[in-house]
Design an enzyme around this catalytic site. Structure first.
Site, PDB file in Angstrom:
ATOM      1  N   VAL A   1       0.808  -1.218  -0.502  1.00 50.51           N
ATOM      2  CA  VAL A   1      -0.005  -0.034   0.209  1.00 50.51           C
ATOM      3  C   VAL A   1       1.266   1.159   0.156  1.00 50.51           C
ATOM      4  CG1 VAL A   1      -0.189   0.207   2.404  1.00 50.51           C
ATOM      5  CG2 VAL A   1      -2.842   1.093   1.028  1.00 50.51           C
TER       6      VAL A   1
ATOM      7  N   ASP B   1       1.351   2.635  -7.039  1.00 50.38           N
ATOM      8  CA  ASP B   1       0.154   2.292  -7.732  1.00 50.38           C
ATOM      9  C   ASP B   1      -1.158   2.140  -5.869  1.00 50.38           C
ATOM     10  OD1 ASP B   1       0.972   1.994  -9.283  1.00 50.38           O
ATOM     11  OD2 ASP B   1       1.364  -0.120 -10.279  1.00 50.38           O
TER      12      ASP B   1
ATOM     13  N   TYR C   1      17.550 -11.857  -3.720  1.00 47.85           N
ATOM     14  CA  TYR C   1      16.296 -10.911  -3.238  1.00 47.85           C
ATOM     15  C   TYR C   1      14.836 -10.614  -3.720  1.00 47.85           C
ATOM     16  CZ  TYR C   1      14.037  -6.847  -0.804  1.00 47.85           C
ATOM     17  OH  TYR C   1      13.518  -5.926  -0.142  1.00 47.85           O
TER      18      TYR C   1
ATOM     19  N   THR D   1       3.484  -7.731 -15.987  1.00 50.25           N
ATOM     20  CA  THR D   1       4.131  -6.380 -16.027  1.00 50.25           C
ATOM     21  C   THR D   1       4.621  -6.878 -17.633  1.00 50.25           C
ATOM     22  OG1 THR D   1       6.536  -5.356 -16.080  1.00 50.25           O
ATOM     23  CG2 THR D   1       6.171  -7.378 -15.180  1.00 50.25           C
TER      24      THR D   1
ATOM     25  N   GLU E   1       7.139  -5.882 -17.955  1.00 47.66           N
ATOM     26  CA  GLU E   1       8.551  -6.519 -18.282  1.00 47.66           C
ATOM     27  C   GLU E   1       9.037  -7.811 -18.588  1.00 47.66           C
ATOM     28  OE1 GLU E   1      11.005  -3.139 -18.488  1.00 47.66           O
ATOM     29  OE2 GLU E   1      11.654  -4.904 -17.776  1.00 47.66           O
TER      30      GLU E   1
ATOM     31  N   TYR F   1      14.574 -10.183 -12.861  1.00 44.18           N
ATOM     32  CA  TYR F   1      12.817  -8.740 -12.720  1.00 44.18           C
ATOM     33  C   TYR F   1      11.969  -9.900 -13.076  1.00 44.18           C
ATOM     34  CZ  TYR F   1       8.798  -6.032 -12.502  1.00 44.18           C
ATOM     35  OH  TYR F   1       7.938  -5.069 -11.996  1.00 44.18           O
TER      36      TYR F   1
ATOM     37  N   LYS G   1       9.094 -12.003 -12.189  1.00 48.27           N
ATOM     38  CA  LYS G   1       7.251 -11.885 -12.564  1.00 48.27           C
ATOM     39  C   LYS G   1       7.274 -12.753 -13.172  1.00 48.27           C
ATOM     40  CE  LYS G   1       6.947  -8.106  -9.902  1.00 48.27           C
ATOM     41  NZ  LYS G   1       5.187  -8.060  -9.448  1.00 48.27           N
TER      42      LYS G   1
ATOM     43  N   ARG H   1       5.798   9.087  -7.760  1.00 45.97           N
ATOM     44  CA  ARG H   1       6.905   7.901  -9.235  1.00 45.97           C
ATOM     45  C   ARG H   1       7.746   8.115  -8.000  1.00 45.97           C
ATOM     46  NH1 ARG H   1       7.209   2.834 -11.183  1.00 45.97           N
ATOM     47  NH2 ARG H   1       7.790   3.043 -13.474  1.00 45.97           N
TER      48      ARG H   1
HETATM   49  P1  NAP Z   1       6.368   0.483  -6.210  1.00 46.48           P
HETATM   50  O1  NAP Z   1       6.704   2.178  -5.953  1.00 46.48           O
HETATM   51  O2  NAP Z   1       8.197   0.224  -5.513  1.00 46.48           O
HETATM   52  O3  NAP Z   1       5.864  -0.289  -5.131  1.00 46.48           O
HETATM   53  C1  NAP Z   1       6.077  -1.360  -4.247  1.00 46.48           C
HETATM   54  C2  NAP Z   1       5.124  -1.718  -2.688  1.00 46.48           C
HETATM   55  O4  NAP Z   1       5.894  -2.797  -2.218  1.00 46.48           O
HETATM   56  C3  NAP Z   1       5.984  -1.140  -1.908  1.00 46.48           C
HETATM   57  O5  NAP Z   1       4.393  -0.465  -1.229  1.00 46.48           O
HETATM   58  C4  NAP Z   1       6.895  -1.835  -1.137  1.00 46.48           C
HETATM   59  O6  NAP Z   1       6.849  -1.554   0.081  1.00 46.48           O
HETATM   60  C5  NAP Z   1       6.031  -3.209  -0.993  1.00 46.48           C
HETATM   61  N1  NAP Z   1       7.214  -4.083  -0.752  1.00 46.48           N
HETATM   62  C6  NAP Z   1       7.991  -4.490  -1.515  1.00 46.48           C
HETATM   63  N2  NAP Z   1       8.910  -6.019  -0.755  1.00 46.48           N
HETATM   64  C7  NAP Z   1       7.796  -6.199   0.097  1.00 46.48           C
HETATM   65  C8  NAP Z   1       7.852  -6.837   1.089  1.00 46.48           C
HETATM   66  N3  NAP Z   1       8.619  -8.052   1.531  1.00 46.48           N
HETATM   67  N4  NAP Z   1       6.717  -7.059   1.419  1.00 46.48           N
HETATM   68  C9  NAP Z   1       5.637  -6.303   1.518  1.00 46.48           C
HETATM   69  N5  NAP Z   1       5.810  -5.668   0.795  1.00 46.48           N
HETATM   70  C10 NAP Z   1       6.717  -5.390  -0.047  1.00 46.48           C
HETATM   71  O7  NAP Z   1       5.945  -0.311  -6.796  1.00 46.48           O
HETATM   72  P2  NAP Z   1       4.919   0.531  -7.799  1.00 46.48           P
HETATM   73  O8  NAP Z   1       5.022   1.242  -8.793  1.00 46.48           O
HETATM   74  O9  NAP Z   1       3.353   1.376  -7.122  1.00 46.48           O
HETATM   75  O10 NAP Z   1       4.150  -1.021  -8.806  1.00 46.48           O
HETATM   76  C11 NAP Z   1       3.373  -1.643  -8.088  1.00 46.48           C
HETATM   77  C12 NAP Z   1       3.331  -3.605  -8.526  1.00 46.48           C
HETATM   78  O11 NAP Z   1       3.173  -3.452  -9.833  1.00 46.48           O
HETATM   79  C13 NAP Z   1       4.920  -3.945  -8.104  1.00 46.48           C
HETATM   80  O12 NAP Z   1       4.594  -5.182  -7.835  1.00 46.48           O
HETATM   81  C14 NAP Z   1       5.122  -3.848  -9.997  1.00 46.48           C
HETATM   82  O13 NAP Z   1       6.059  -4.225  -9.807  1.00 46.48           O
HETATM   83  C15 NAP Z   1       3.992  -3.644 -10.198  1.00 46.48           C
HETATM   84  N6  NAP Z   1       4.328  -3.128 -12.046  1.00 46.48           N
HETATM   85  C16 NAP Z   1       4.206  -1.549 -12.015  1.00 46.48           C
HETATM   86  C17 NAP Z   1       4.390  -0.983 -13.250  1.00 46.48           C
HETATM   87  C18 NAP Z   1       5.491   0.443 -13.509  1.00 46.48           C
HETATM   88  O14 NAP Z   1       5.334   1.021 -14.157  1.00 46.48           O
HETATM   89  N7  NAP Z   1       5.342   0.887 -11.871  1.00 46.48           N
HETATM   90  C19 NAP Z   1       3.845  -1.765 -14.438  1.00 46.48           C
HETATM   91  C20 NAP Z   1       3.924  -2.932 -14.329  1.00 46.48           C
HETATM   92  C21 NAP Z   1       4.002  -3.872 -13.070  1.00 46.48           C
HETATM   93  P3  NAP Z   1       8.034   0.178   1.233  1.00 46.48           P
HETATM   94  O15 NAP Z   1       7.727   1.073   1.048  1.00 46.48           O
HETATM   95  O16 NAP Z   1       8.166  -1.183   2.165  1.00 46.48           O
HETATM   96  O17 NAP Z   1       9.433  -0.358   0.342  1.00 46.48           O
HETATM   97  O1  G4F Z   2      11.699   3.911 -15.769  1.00 41.83           O
HETATM   98  P1  G4F Z   2      12.527   2.548 -15.625  1.00 41.83           P
HETATM   99  O2  G4F Z   2      13.418   1.783 -14.828  1.00 41.83           O
HETATM  100  O3  G4F Z   2      11.422   1.298 -15.969  1.00 41.83           O
HETATM  101  P2  G4F Z   2      11.514  -0.257 -16.407  1.00 41.83           P
HETATM  102  O4  G4F Z   2      12.878  -0.586 -16.831  1.00 41.83           O
HETATM  103  O5  G4F Z   2      11.035   0.018 -18.007  1.00 41.83           O
HETATM  104  O6  G4F Z   2      10.652  -0.687 -15.140  1.00 41.83           O
HETATM  105  C1  G4F Z   2       9.402  -0.311 -14.877  1.00 41.83           C
HETATM  106  O7  G4F Z   2       8.597  -0.525 -15.865  1.00 41.83           O
HETATM  107  C2  G4F Z   2       8.019  -1.653 -15.931  1.00 41.83           C
HETATM  108  C3  G4F Z   2       6.805  -2.188 -16.378  1.00 41.83           C
HETATM  109  O8  G4F Z   2       7.209  -2.182 -18.029  1.00 41.83           O
HETATM  110  C4  G4F Z   2       7.662  -2.335 -14.031  1.00 41.83           C
HETATM  111  F1  G4F Z   2       6.872  -3.520 -14.330  1.00 41.83           F
HETATM  112  C5  G4F Z   2       8.811  -2.483 -13.631  1.00 41.83           C
HETATM  113  O9  G4F Z   2       8.273  -2.954 -12.199  1.00 41.83           O
HETATM  114  C6  G4F Z   2       9.320  -0.458 -13.356  1.00 41.83           C
HETATM  115  O10 G4F Z   2       7.954  -0.435 -12.911  1.00 41.83           O
HETATM  116  O11 G4F Z   2      13.174   2.307 -17.548  1.00 41.83           O
HETATM  117  C7  G4F Z   2      13.208   2.615 -18.013  1.00 41.83           C
HETATM  118  C8  G4F Z   2      14.107   2.669 -19.832  1.00 41.83           C
HETATM  119  C9  G4F Z   2      14.823   1.838 -19.427  1.00 41.83           C
HETATM  120  O12 G4F Z   2      14.853   0.744 -20.517  1.00 41.83           O
HETATM  121  C10 G4F Z   2      16.439   2.067 -18.841  1.00 41.83           C
HETATM  122  O13 G4F Z   2      17.512   1.233 -18.983  1.00 41.83           O
HETATM  123  O14 G4F Z   2      14.019   3.304 -19.670  1.00 41.83           O
HETATM  124  C11 G4F Z   2      16.289   3.385 -19.567  1.00 41.83           C
HETATM  125  N1  G4F Z   2      17.163   4.436 -18.391  1.00 41.83           N
HETATM  126  C12 G4F Z   2      17.916   5.282 -18.819  1.00 41.83           C
HETATM  127  N2  G4F Z   2      18.425   6.488 -18.390  1.00 41.83           N
HETATM  128  C13 G4F Z   2      16.786   4.865 -17.475  1.00 41.83           C
HETATM  129  C14 G4F Z   2      18.017   5.360 -17.465  1.00 41.83           C
HETATM  130  N3  G4F Z   2      15.747   3.785 -16.250  1.00 41.83           N
HETATM  131  C15 G4F Z   2      16.706   4.302 -15.081  1.00 41.83           C
HETATM  132  N4  G4F Z   2      15.621   4.160 -14.655  1.00 41.83           N
HETATM  133  N5  G4F Z   2      17.563   5.747 -14.546  1.00 41.83           N
HETATM  134  C16 G4F Z   2      18.137   5.385 -16.364  1.00 41.83           C
HETATM  135  O15 G4F Z   2      18.921   6.895 -15.819  1.00 41.83           O
END
Ligand code: NAP
Ligand code: G4F
Length: 343
Positions: free
Chosen positions: A9, A13, A95, A125, A127, A149, A153, A184
């Site tokens: 939470v 998201d 991890y 995802t 990914e 990752y 997933k 974010r």
């Molecule tokens: P986020 O901001 O990194 O949030 C992740 C959440 O998971 C946080 O509340 C974190 O808690 C909790 N968590 C991590 N490890 C845990 C553990 N061991 N036990 C219990 N809780 C734990 O991610 P988000 O962007 O909101 O994304 C939400 C979900 O959607 C994730 O599963 C992500 O992989 C997936 N997803 C995200 C995207 C995207 O673009 N945002 C796209 C596709 C899928 P802490 O605050 O304690 O770290």
């Molecule tokens: O913003 P990113 O780190 O997101 P990424 O790797 O796409 O993952 C996010 O989206 C996924 C859904 O497709 C989720 F499942 C995942 O949990 C997360 O929310 O990177 C996006 C792109 C990558 O190709 C990376 O190589 O941006 C490129 N990039 C370029 N410069 C960078 C940077 N990414 C990061 N984080 N930092 C940089 O400086």
């Protein structure tokens, strides 16, 4: 009114989802793991911290997961918990697998052992498509993951499909493409760009170092995506759904859009590791490529095909990448102006 448990939470998201569920009158339980400081900042920002019932949960501990589910007995469970940063999954593969795969196994097993018929949403995802085998990517596109990752997933995603078929569980996977917002995490590229540019603009920070500027993403707006999570569990049957905008932009384009909103007029010079982006008006270096941000293997192209969600869930994205860049830029400028670097 449903009794809902959000695992994760405190994340981006989790906060938007909690707001949506509180808004429709649900009884919302928010599971979070212990930390040395408060993690409820996003919920506070959305004005709903007092509306969520918090409980302590570590998703890698089966007994803990089982006890929490048994105590709360939710109708709906959203599992958003993850080590969600792809870059770090190369540094922490064990991890990452523990949280992202064993965590999901724990939830599914707890539901099975407790004979609970709660509906489960799993955060899958885009990914998982990795080195993409089809353009654009839909529910039918084969997966080809490129990071620890994505592998974790995909394992969790497969398990959800398996428990759905084997035990008839209402377990749904949302295959969500990247979604961003003003809340974010700062390590993701969109927020890294908007927060850093704001500090260049207002606090005279050095230029922002970035990795692969040519990487393509299908970026959507997080609150719209969490609304779709709710719709997926309200659907009449469990399934897999792609949620995307069906649009594409490079990281470079996002950088230029955010920079324009802040009054910069960027021009790019050089290629590959030598690429640098300057402000035409002042000649100042704003961004450059730093190979330290390259990944061991990177997903370089993602663009979704959301036809199934459009037809079955009535999905229509409204906020697209240029508007997301604009909103995030405005928000981070305000933060920087208030002296809060947010890092
Ligand atoms: P986020 O901001 O990194 O949030 C992740 C959440 O998971 C946080 O509340 C974190 O808690 C909790 N968590 C991590 N490890 C845990 C553990 N061991 N036990 C219990 N809780 C734990 O991610 P988000 O962007 O909101 O994304 C939400 C979900 O959607 C994730 O599963 C992500 O992989 C997936 N997803 C995200 C995207 C995207 O673009 N945002 C796209 C596709 C899928 P802490 O605050 O304690 O770290
Ligand atoms: O913003 P990113 O780190 O997101 P990424 O790797 O796409 O993952 C996010 O989206 C996924 C859904 O497709 C989720 F499942 C995942 O949990 C997360 O929310 O990177 C996006 C792109 C990558 O190709 C990376 O190589 O941006 C490129 N990039 C370029 N410069 C960078 C940077 N990414 C990061 N984080 N930092 C940089 O400086």
């Amino acid at each position: 009114m449903a009794r809902v448990l959000i695992i994760g939470v405190t994340g981006q998201d989790g906060a938007f989802l909690a707001r949506a569920l509180v808004g429709r009158g649900d009884e919302v339980y928010g599971a979070m793991r212990r930390g040395s400081t408060s993690k409820t900042g996003r919920l506070k920002e959305l004005g709903i911290r007092d509306k969520v019932n918090f409980c302590s949960l570590e998703v890698t501990e089966f007994a803990n997961v089982q006890a929490v589910l048994d105590e709360i007995r939710p109708d709906l469970i959203f599992n958003l918990s993850a080590q969600s940063f792809v870059g770090d999954s190369f540094k922490f593969p064990h991890y990452t697998s523990g949280v992202n795969y064993i965590g999901v196994l724990n939830i599914l097993e707890a539901l099975r052992v407790l004979k609970m018929d709660a509906r489960l949403y799993q955060a899958s995802t885009s990914e998982m498509y990795g080195d993409v085998l089809e353009k654009p990517q839909s529910e039918k596109t084969p997966f080809n993951p490129l990071s620890p990752y994505a592998v974790s997933k995909l394992a969790a995603h497969s398990l959800v499909v398996n428990y759905r078929h084997a035990y008839g569980m209402f377990a749904t996977s949302g295959i969500l493409f990247n979604h961003e917002s003003e809340l974010r995490g700062y390590e993701f590229v969109t927020r890294k760009i908007t927060s850093w540019l704001a500090r260049i603009k207002l606090q005279d920070a050095e230029a922002v170092p970035l990795g692969n500027l040519s990487s393509v993403r299908d970026w959507g707006y997080a609150p719209e995506y969490t609304d779709m999570m709710v719709r997926m569990l309200d659907h009449d049957k469990p399934d897999d759904f792609v949620i995307s905008t069906n649009t594409e932009h490079t990281v470079r384009e996002f950088l230029f859009m955010a920079a324009q909103e802040m009054g910069f007029d960027l021009v790019s010079e050089g290629e590959g590791v030598d690429e640098k982006c300057f402000d035409r008006k002042t000649g100042k270096l704003i961004a450059y490529v730093d190979p330290r941000y390259f990944r061991a293997s990177d997903v370089v192209y993602l663009r979704g095909d959301n036809s199934k969600a459009q037809e079955q869930l009535g999905w229509k994205p409204e906020v697209l990448a240029p508007e997301i860049a604009r909103r995030m830029a405005i928000y981070d400028l305000k933060k920087a102006a208030a002296g809060n670097p947010g890092l």
